[in-house]
Structure formats: C-alpha cells, structure tokens
Design a protein around this motif. Structure first.
Motif, PDB file in Angstrom:
ATOM      1  N   ALA A   1      25.663 -23.311  42.814  1.00  0.00           N
ATOM      2  CA  ALA A   1      24.606 -22.435  42.307  1.00  0.00           C
ATOM      3  C   ALA A   1      23.287 -23.200  42.154  1.00  0.00           C
ATOM      4  O   ALA A   1      22.215 -22.687  42.484  1.00  0.00           O
ATOM      5  N   LEU A   2      23.364 -24.442  41.659  1.00  0.00           N
ATOM      6  CA  LEU A   2      22.151 -25.244  41.513  1.00  0.00           C
ATOM      7  C   LEU A   2      21.539 -25.578  42.871  1.00  0.00           C
ATOM      8  O   LEU A   2      20.312 -25.538  43.047  1.00  0.00           O
ATOM      9  N   LYS A   3      22.374 -25.916  43.839  1.00  0.00           N
ATOM     10  CA  LYS A   3      21.866 -26.209  45.175  1.00  0.00           C
ATOM     11  C   LYS A   3      21.207 -24.985  45.799  1.00  0.00           C
ATOM     12  O   LYS A   3      20.148 -25.084  46.438  1.00  0.00           O
ATOM     13  N   ALA A   4      21.825 -23.836  45.630  1.00  0.00           N
ATOM     14  CA  ALA A   4      21.242 -22.609  46.175  1.00  0.00           C
ATOM     15  C   ALA A   4      19.914 -22.280  45.507  1.00  0.00           C
ATOM     16  O   ALA A   4      18.951 -21.862  46.168  1.00  0.00           O
ATOM     17  N   LYS A   5      19.833 -22.498  44.192  1.00  0.00           N
ATOM     18  CA  LYS A   5      18.579 -22.240  43.482  1.00  0.00           C
ATOM     19  C   LYS A   5      17.493 -23.193  43.954  1.00  0.00           C
ATOM     20  O   LYS A   5      16.342 -22.776  44.204  1.00  0.00           O
ATOM     21  N   GLY A   6      17.826 -24.486  44.086  1.00  0.00           N
ATOM     22  CA  GLY A   6      16.835 -25.441  44.559  1.00  0.00           C
ATOM     23  C   GLY A   6      16.348 -25.128  45.958  1.00  0.00           C
ATOM     24  O   GLY A   6      15.150 -25.233  46.251  1.00  0.00           O
ATOM     25  N   MET A   7      17.272 -24.726  46.826  1.00  0.00           N
ATOM     26  CA  MET A   7      16.874 -24.381  48.191  1.00  0.00           C
ATOM     27  C   MET A   7      15.983 -23.140  48.205  1.00  0.00           C
ATOM     28  O   MET A   7      15.002 -23.081  48.964  1.00  0.00           O
ATOM     29  N   SER A   8      16.293 -22.136  47.379  1.00  0.00           N
ATOM     30  CA  SER A   8      15.456 -20.936  47.341  1.00  0.00           C
ATOM     31  C   SER A   8      14.053 -21.263  46.851  1.00  0.00           C
ATOM     32  O   SER A   8      13.068 -20.677  47.320  1.00  0.00           O
ATOM     33  N   GLU A   9      13.921 -22.219  45.910  1.00  0.00           N
ATOM     34  CA  GLU A   9      12.591 -22.611  45.438  1.00  0.00           C
ATOM     35  C   GLU A   9      11.831 -23.378  46.517  1.00  0.00           C
ATOM     36  O   GLU A   9      10.613 -23.222  46.651  1.00  0.00           O
ATOM     37  N   LEU A  10      12.532 -24.196  47.289  1.00  0.00           N
ATOM     38  CA  LEU A  10      11.869 -24.871  48.405  1.00  0.00           C
ATOM     39  C   LEU A  10      11.391 -23.867  49.447  1.00  0.00           C
ATOM     40  O   LEU A  10      10.279 -23.990  49.983  1.00  0.00           O
ATOM     41  N   VAL A  11      12.232 -22.880  49.736  1.00  0.00           N
ATOM     42  CA  VAL A  11      11.842 -21.853  50.706  1.00  0.00           C
ATOM     43  C   VAL A  11      10.641 -21.068  50.200  1.00  0.00           C
ATOM     44  O   VAL A  11       9.717 -20.741  50.957  1.00  0.00           O
ATOM     45  N   ALA A  12      10.624 -20.767  48.883  1.00  0.00           N
ATOM     46  CA  ALA A  12       9.476 -20.055  48.315  1.00  0.00           C
ATOM     47  C   ALA A  12       8.210 -20.891  48.416  1.00  0.00           C
ATOM     48  O   ALA A  12       7.115 -20.364  48.651  1.00  0.00           O
ATOM     49  N   ALA A  13       8.343 -22.211  48.265  1.00  0.00           N
ATOM     50  CA  ALA A  13       7.172 -23.085  48.352  1.00  0.00           C
ATOM     51  C   ALA A  13       6.580 -23.090  49.765  1.00  0.00           C
ATOM     52  O   ALA A  13       5.389 -23.367  49.940  1.00  0.00           O
ATOM     53  N   THR A  14       7.396 -22.798  50.783  1.00  0.00           N
ATOM     54  CA  THR A  14       6.860 -22.767  52.154  1.00  0.00           C
ATOM     55  C   THR A  14       5.861 -21.629  52.346  1.00  0.00           C
ATOM     56  O   THR A  14       5.107 -21.646  53.329  1.00  0.00           O
ATOM     57  N   GLN A  15       5.844 -20.648  51.434  1.00  0.00           N
ATOM     58  CA  GLN A  15       4.871 -19.563  51.547  1.00  0.00           C
ATOM     59  C   GLN A  15       3.449 -20.050  51.322  1.00  0.00           C
ATOM     60  O   GLN A  15       2.490 -19.346  51.664  1.00  0.00           O
ATOM     61  N   THR A  16       3.287 -21.233  50.729  1.00  0.00           N
ATOM     62  CA  THR A  16       1.951 -21.774  50.518  1.00  0.00           C
ATOM     63  C   THR A  16       1.427 -22.490  51.755  1.00  0.00           C
ATOM     64  O   THR A  16       0.302 -23.015  51.724  1.00  0.00           O
TER      65      THR A  16
END
Length: 584
Positions: free
Chosen positions: A104-119
């Motif tokens: 769950a922590l790995k999935a959350k971290g990956m989703s935050e990295l993916v969200a950061a790519t929107q910048t």
C-alpha cells in the motif's frame, strides 16, 4: 450655538485644521494599505497548492508558477517519504515478499510520483514513454533542486505577475535555466509546467550538480538509489540482496547498474531465442495446413513481448533512454504481431467459406463473403497499426494525406481490376446467373461453374472451360435456361391428306383431353390443330406449356409423352405411313 460648541467643530486656526485633515488622510491610507495587504495575502493563499487537503478529484494547482512549484515540491517530497517509509517497514519484518502494508505504501508513493509528472511538459515525449520518462524526470528535478539555492516559494510569481512574452508566458527559476511556461488547457486556461526543453536537459543539469552537497543535509541520492535498484513491483527485500553484490555489479554504466545491463541482456536473449524458435518452427511449414498453430504462436509472441516489457520496467527497473527505447520497441513489435494475428485469423475465416456445401462455395455470394471477411481483417489490422503510430506520437494526418495521393495513383494503375470488381458487384446486385445454372451469352451456351470477383468460369456444352471477365460479362445479354418456370412442348405429325375429317377431329379432341389431364402441363396452354402444308400435305401440330422447369426432368417427361401420343395416333389410323415427322 455657543463658543464652546464652535470650538468643538471648527479649529481655532488654519494650522489646527490642516493637522486634523492630515490625520484623517493618514488613517485612510493605512486602512487602504491594510486592505490591499489582506487582499494580496488572500490571493496568495488561494494560489497556493493544496494537493493533500483538496479533493482527490480536484485538478492539481498549476495556475501560476508559484502553484506549480509548490505542487511539485509537495508531491515529490511526499512520494520520497512514502517510499522510504515502505523500505523502513519492510526492513523491520522478516518476510521476503512485501506485506499488504508495504504494498500500500509503495502504491501510494508511486501515485504521488505520477501526480508530480503533471507539472512537467512531456508533449515532446512519445505517449508510450511519458510515464517512465516523467517519473525519471521528477526524480532528477528533485535532486537538482536539493543541490542549488532555491528561492522561497513566496518569491515565485502569481499568475498575474508573470512577465509577458510574445509566444507564451514563462518564468525561469532565478539563477538557473530551469523554466516554466504557461500552456493553455482544453478550456483555454493557462497551466504552468516545467518546459519541454527543461525536461529534456534535466540529465545535463543533474550531471552538473550531482557532486554538490544537498541543501537538506541528506547524504542519500534518492535518484541513484531508486534507478540503480530493482523496480517497485519487486519485493523490497530483494534490494538488500543486491547491496551484497560486489561493487562492480552496482556501478553505474550509462544510467543503469551493471547488474541491470546483465539482466536486460539475458532477458533479451531469452525473448529473441524463444520467439525465433517458435516462428521458424511453425511458419516454416507448408501453408496448406490450418492457421490455428500460427495464430497461437503469434499470440504467444505478443504475450512474451508484454512480459518482457513488464519485467524490464517493474523488476529490472531500466530507466531513462533505455526504458524509452524498450517501450517503443515492444510497442512496435506487439502492434505488428497483433496486426498479423488479426489478418491471419480473418483470412482463416475466409478460407472456411470453401467448406460450404454444394455450389455455394463457388458462387458470387461466397466470393463477396470472403472479400468482406478479409477487408474487415485488414481494417482491424490497420486500426491496430494506427493506434501504435498514435502511441509513438506520429501525426496521422500526414500519413492519411500521403495515403490519399498514393491511393489515387494505385487506383489508376489497377483500373482494369477495379472494372472487373465493379462488374462482379453488378452481377451480385442483378444476379442474372448463379453457379450450376445453364445460360447462353454471346453465342456460347454452358453451365456456370464459378463466379469470382474478377471473372466468371463457364463449362460449355462441348466441355471446354470458358473464362469471361466480369466487366464484359455484366454488359452481355444473358439467357438463363435454368430459371425457366417451365418448358415448351411442341410436336408435329404427318397426317393422311385423304383422312376422314370426323376421325381427325375426334383424334384432335382426344389428344387435347389427354394433355389437359396431365398435371405437369398448363391446361390453358394446350393447342392441337391441323395445318395445311405445301404439296397437299397435312400436319398435326401439338403445342403445350410444361410446368417442369428442370431440363433433365422435362426431357424425360417429353419422351414418355411423345411415345404415348404415337401409340394413340397409330390406333386412330391417321398418321401418314405410320411414322412420326421429326418433332421440333
């Protein structure tokens, strides 16, 4: 009003009046300044990003350089903290495979990295590689920002403070070449992102500052730690095993660890060897067999390519240009394999039309059905290839325009073939003949054996095979004998010129009655009469319409009826020389 009242409202002197006026003005200016400061503070607060407290469905705040900068810093730092927490949790248990909490922590971290790519402006990157290249760019940019003097977020401009530009509004991080640009979204709203040229040059920027100390005081280079280790789909415990390898295996070669290059090479050799063996073994056989083994092999190869791409991305954790090249190669090979699979399957279905019973498999309906099945297969294959081209970032309008010009040239080159094809469509629409029917055209009579999209084959009465182009056949006058709803009966007999008239009339009535009693003959079509011929000869003419359309059955009926009529006329003694004149 007394004097005391006057002194309360009016100053005694001009100087006192001026002092009061100045005091009121200063109070107003202070109030206005306070209101402006409060308004600016409210605008700044409204422009500040809140990716954590906002709704999960809310768009990422990118409406100003300040909002974009804050969104990137917040998301990238939270992603790193979450992944480090997952590593810490995994190190405190004895399980080799990740627990549910770690996953769950790995999935959350990956989703935050993916969200950061929107910048990031990733428009210059092929759509197929945007995720992997975006994640790599986020980690690079984070490491760069931690090694340089970054201004306070409040110093980043708001949307109305960006310097105008004739092309597009932009803002550069002070003292750097890191630049943000305003890009309009679907609604025309400007969304500020790190420019595409900045994203492209991030490896160069990282190489310049890699040896500088981090301003945060940390000694961990998370980018190198993340990219030189296994992917997040692999158990975190695997990383501890890799750290025990000799230093040579962990050394960086072109952005990848030595162990990653070796794993990539072994996996590539296995893929190429397995795929080549399967393809050669199955496609090297004769083409007369079933298409099922070939379709299965193509499907297996497509699955192997998908597994190969997943292992490189999620387990071996190849990054950067290598991962982009792997993704593009896998996409192209998978698209070509699936397109070939679709064409092969639909061509196999078209071949199944030959298994239809009787003459249906050689008819025009079967030919058009085979063509339709193949065309559908080609269209689906073209759709797959077009999807691949789109994922590669190729502009399809240019391809379509070139196909239009090429299609015109091709149409001119194959004009005779197109004429025959159109002639086949005319034959399909009019259906003047069908396979197995007897017809006559242009002085040739025979039975239709096959009707194709280009030509029609007819077996003549002398057993020769005649092939006629559909464009010519469709313009001919065609007589179809097989579609008669009946056949004409006609007999002629010689009658004695000096025969008894009453006997002849009686014979005529008896013959007519006999014919009308036969259910295979149309009653109102019966006609029996005596016709005078030259040289004082008389002819007994018999005509009737048979209801039997089949030519073979009609000939059998005609023969039996002729013999019966001869026997009847002989008993009436009206035939001349007791023999039949040749029936017509």
């Amino acid at each position: 009003m007394n004097a005391l009242s006057r002194t309360r409202f009016f100053p005694r002197s001009l100087s006192q009046w001026f002092c009061q006026l100045l005091l009121v003005t200063m109070m107003g200016m202070c109030g206005a300044g306070f209101a402006n400061a409060q308004s600016a503070q409210m605008e700044a607060e409204a422009d500040m990003p809140s990716p954590l407290t906002s709704s999960p469905l809310a768009p990422l705040p990118l409406n100003s350089p300040r909002a974009t900068f804050g969104s990137f810093q917040t998301l990238s730092q939270n992603a790193v903290d979450t992944i480090l927490e997952a590593i810490d949790v995994a190190s405190n248990n004895n399980a080799f495979f990740d627990t549910a909490e770690v996953k769950a922590l790995k999935a959350k971290g990956m989703s935050e990295l993916v969200a950061a790519t929107q910048t990031l402006d990733l428009s210059s990157v092929a759509p197929e590689s945007r995720r992997s290249m975006g994640l790599n760019a986020v980690l690079l940019l984070k490491e760069i920002l931690e090694r340089i003097d970054v201004p306070d977020i409040s110093q980043a401009p708001l949307s109305g403070e960006v310097a105008p530009n004739k092309d597009q509004p932009s803002w550069s991080l002070p003292g750097t070449e890191i630049r943000m640009v305003g890009l309009p979204d679907a609604n025309g709203t400007l969304r500020y992102k790190f420019s595409s040229d900045t994203v492209e040059r991030l490896p160069e920027f990282y190489a310049r500052v890699r040896d500088l100390p981090q301003k945060t005081g940390s000694e961990i280079d998370f980018y190198r730690t993340f990219t030189l280790g296994p992917g997040l789909s692999a158990p975190i415990e695997l990383y501890s095993y890799l750290t025990r390898l000799p230093p040579a295996f962990l050394r960086d070669y072109g952005g990848q660890a030595a162990w990653q290059w070796m794993a990539f090479g072994v996996l590539t050799v296995l893929l190429l060897g397995t795929s080549a063996t399967l393809l050669v073994r199955v496609f090297g056989r004769s083409t007369q067999g079933s298409h099922v083994p070939r379709a299965i092999v193509l499907l297996v190869v497509a699955l192997l390519l998908g597994i190969y791409g997943w292992l490189n991305d999620e387990i071996i954790n190849t990054t950067g240009e290598l991962q982009a090249a792997i993704e593009v190669t896998v996409l192209v090979l998978q698209g070509a394999t699936l397109a070939a699979l679709v064409v092969l399957v639909f061509y196999g279905l078209a071949r199944m039309v030959h298994t239809l019973p009787g003459d249906r498999r050689e008819g025009l309906d079967a030919s058009l059905l085979r063509l339709a099945i193949r065309v559908v297969g080609i269209i689906l294959a073209a759709f797959i290839l077009a999807t691949v081209a789109t994922r590669l970032g190729m502009p399809l309008y240019g391809v379509v325009a070139s196909l239009g010009v090429g299609g015109l040239a091709l149409a001119l080159a194959v004009r005779p073939t197109l004429e025959n094809f159109i002639g086949g469509l005319i034959l399909y629409a009019d259906r003047p003949v069908a396979v197995g029917e007897m017809c006559k055209f242009g002085g040739v009579q025979g039975t239709v054996e096959a009707i194709g999209l280009r030509s029609t084959k007819i077996r003549a009465v002398d057993r020769t095979l005649i092939t006629v182009q559909n464009s010519d056949f469709a313009e001919m006058s065609i007589t179809n004998f097989s579609r008669r709803d009946g056949n004409q009966l006609q007999f002629e007999f010689d009658v004695w010129p000096d025969a008894d008239g009453s006997q002849v009339i009686k014979t005529i009535n008896e013959v007519a009655a006999k014919l009308r009693e036969d259910h295979r003959i149309q009653q109102d079509s019966v006609r029996v009469l005596v016709r005078e011929m030259p040289e004082d000869a008389l002819k007994l003419e018999i005509q009737a319409q048979s209801l039997i359309a089949d030519w073979t059955d009609f000939l059998d009926m005609r023969q039996k009826l002729l013999l019966a009529l001869i026997d009847m006329l002989k008993t009436r003694n009206v035939l001349r020389n007791d023999r039949e004149a040749a029936p017509s």
